[in-house]
Design an enzyme around this catalytic site. Structure first.
Site, PDB file in Angstrom:
ATOM      1  N   SER A   1       0.742  -1.121  -0.099  1.00  0.00           N
ATOM      2  CA  SER A   1       0.074  -0.110   0.014  1.00  0.00           C
ATOM      3  C   SER A   1       0.772   1.331  -0.081  1.00  0.00           C
ATOM      4  O   SER A   1       1.876   1.263   0.390  1.00  0.00           O
ATOM      5  CB  SER A   1      -0.824   0.012   1.305  1.00  0.00           C
ATOM      6  OG  SER A   1      -1.427   1.486   1.292  1.00  0.00           O
TER       7      SER A   1
ATOM      8  N   TYR B   1      -1.980  -0.541  10.777  1.00  0.00           N
ATOM      9  CA  TYR B   1      -2.027  -0.566   9.255  1.00  0.00           C
ATOM     10  C   TYR B   1      -0.631  -0.091   8.564  1.00  0.00           C
ATOM     11  O   TYR B   1      -0.159  -1.038   7.894  1.00  0.00           O
ATOM     12  CB  TYR B   1      -3.147   0.211   8.536  1.00  0.00           C
ATOM     13  CG  TYR B   1      -3.300  -0.366   6.958  1.00  0.00           C
ATOM     14  CD1 TYR B   1      -3.904  -1.424   6.487  1.00  0.00           C
ATOM     15  CD2 TYR B   1      -3.011   0.657   6.417  1.00  0.00           C
ATOM     16  CE1 TYR B   1      -4.059  -1.698   5.453  1.00  0.00           C
ATOM     17  CE2 TYR B   1      -3.482   0.463   4.627  1.00  0.00           C
ATOM     18  CZ  TYR B   1      -3.578  -0.663   4.190  1.00  0.00           C
ATOM     19  OH  TYR B   1      -3.863  -1.170   2.929  1.00  0.00           O
TER      20      TYR B   1
END
Length: 249
Positions: free
Chosen positions: A132, A145
């Site tokens: 990501s 995250y």
């Protein structure tokens, strides 16, 4: 970029980016094993691409080890399975932290550890880890995250350094906001917490990209398929952004 004769395993392949990757790899000639936790989704995707469904929770180490042994040798491994939650760092629970690391980093590591050595022995392999943009920069309210996706990027680079003299490559693809259910869920959370409508919340995420839009899953899948090709053997240990220019390094 023919993948004829290659066998690919795509985790988190039942929907969103994972499904788009499975479809693209199959279109480029690969036989695809579609892995995920939701049987109905992976069976539907597997049927659509002429592949096989593998029920798998990558957050379960024992299940990962058993699946790797059951599936046997693969030519292409795409570690796409992931989960996302958000909270201020001081309200990030131990359970959330452990869940993010287990699914987004540890599961990918376990599959790399099991499947890369046979690739090396056979003389070919491609590994693509779907990280990501949060694996490249810090994002507020996403400590767990971000940590998990930074871990995936770091793991990829470390493995790449070890296997550079082999015929196996490993890389990361780092999407920004992608037009998937995960983005829809984030939009709903933003709208709920801020009192703004979902349209305004969506526009705020789109505005994070210089292109003013979300990336489509098929755009990520194209980059993944390219990295899996024979011709991409010179691309190794990289973290490639697919985010409309949001992160420029």
């Amino acid at each position: 970029m023919s993948l004829e004769g290659r066998f690919a395993l795509v985790t988190g392949g039942g929907r969103g980016i994972g499904r788009a990757i499975a479809e693209r790899l199959a279109r480029d000639g690969a036989r695809v094993a579609v892995a995920g936790r939701t049987r109905a989704e992976i069976e539907e995707t597997a049927a659509a691409v002429g592949g096989v469904a593998v029920e798998l929770d990558v957050g379960d180490r024992a299940a990962v080890a058993a699946a790797a042994e059951r599936i046997g040798p693969v030519d292409v491994l795409v570690n796409n399975a992931g989960t996302a939650e958000s909270a201020p760092f001081d309200r990030t629970t131990d359970a959330m932290w452990d869940r993010m690391l287990a699914v987004n980093a540890t599961g990918a590591f376990a599959l790399c550890r099991a499947l890369i050595p046979p690739m090396i022995a056979r003389g070919f392999g491609r590994v693509v880890n779907v990280a990501s943009s949060a694996g490249l920069v810090g994002c507020a309210y996403s400590t767990a995250y971000c940590a998990s996706k930074h871990a995936m990027v770091g793991m990829t680079r470390a493995i790449a350094a070890e296997i550079a003299r082999t015929a196996v490559t490993i890389n990361c693809v780092c999407p920004g906001w992608v037009n998937t259910k995960m983005a829809d869920d984030a939009i709903a959370r933003i709208a709920e917490k801020t009192g703004r409508g979902e349209d305004a919340a969506r526009r705020s995420l789109e505005a994070m990209s210089p292109q003013g839009r979300m990336v489509e899953p098929e755009e990520v899948a194209l980059v993944v398929s390219m990295l899996c090709s024979d011709e991409a053997r010179g691309i190794h240990g990289q973290a490639i952004s697919v985010d409309g220019g949001q992160v420029m390094r």
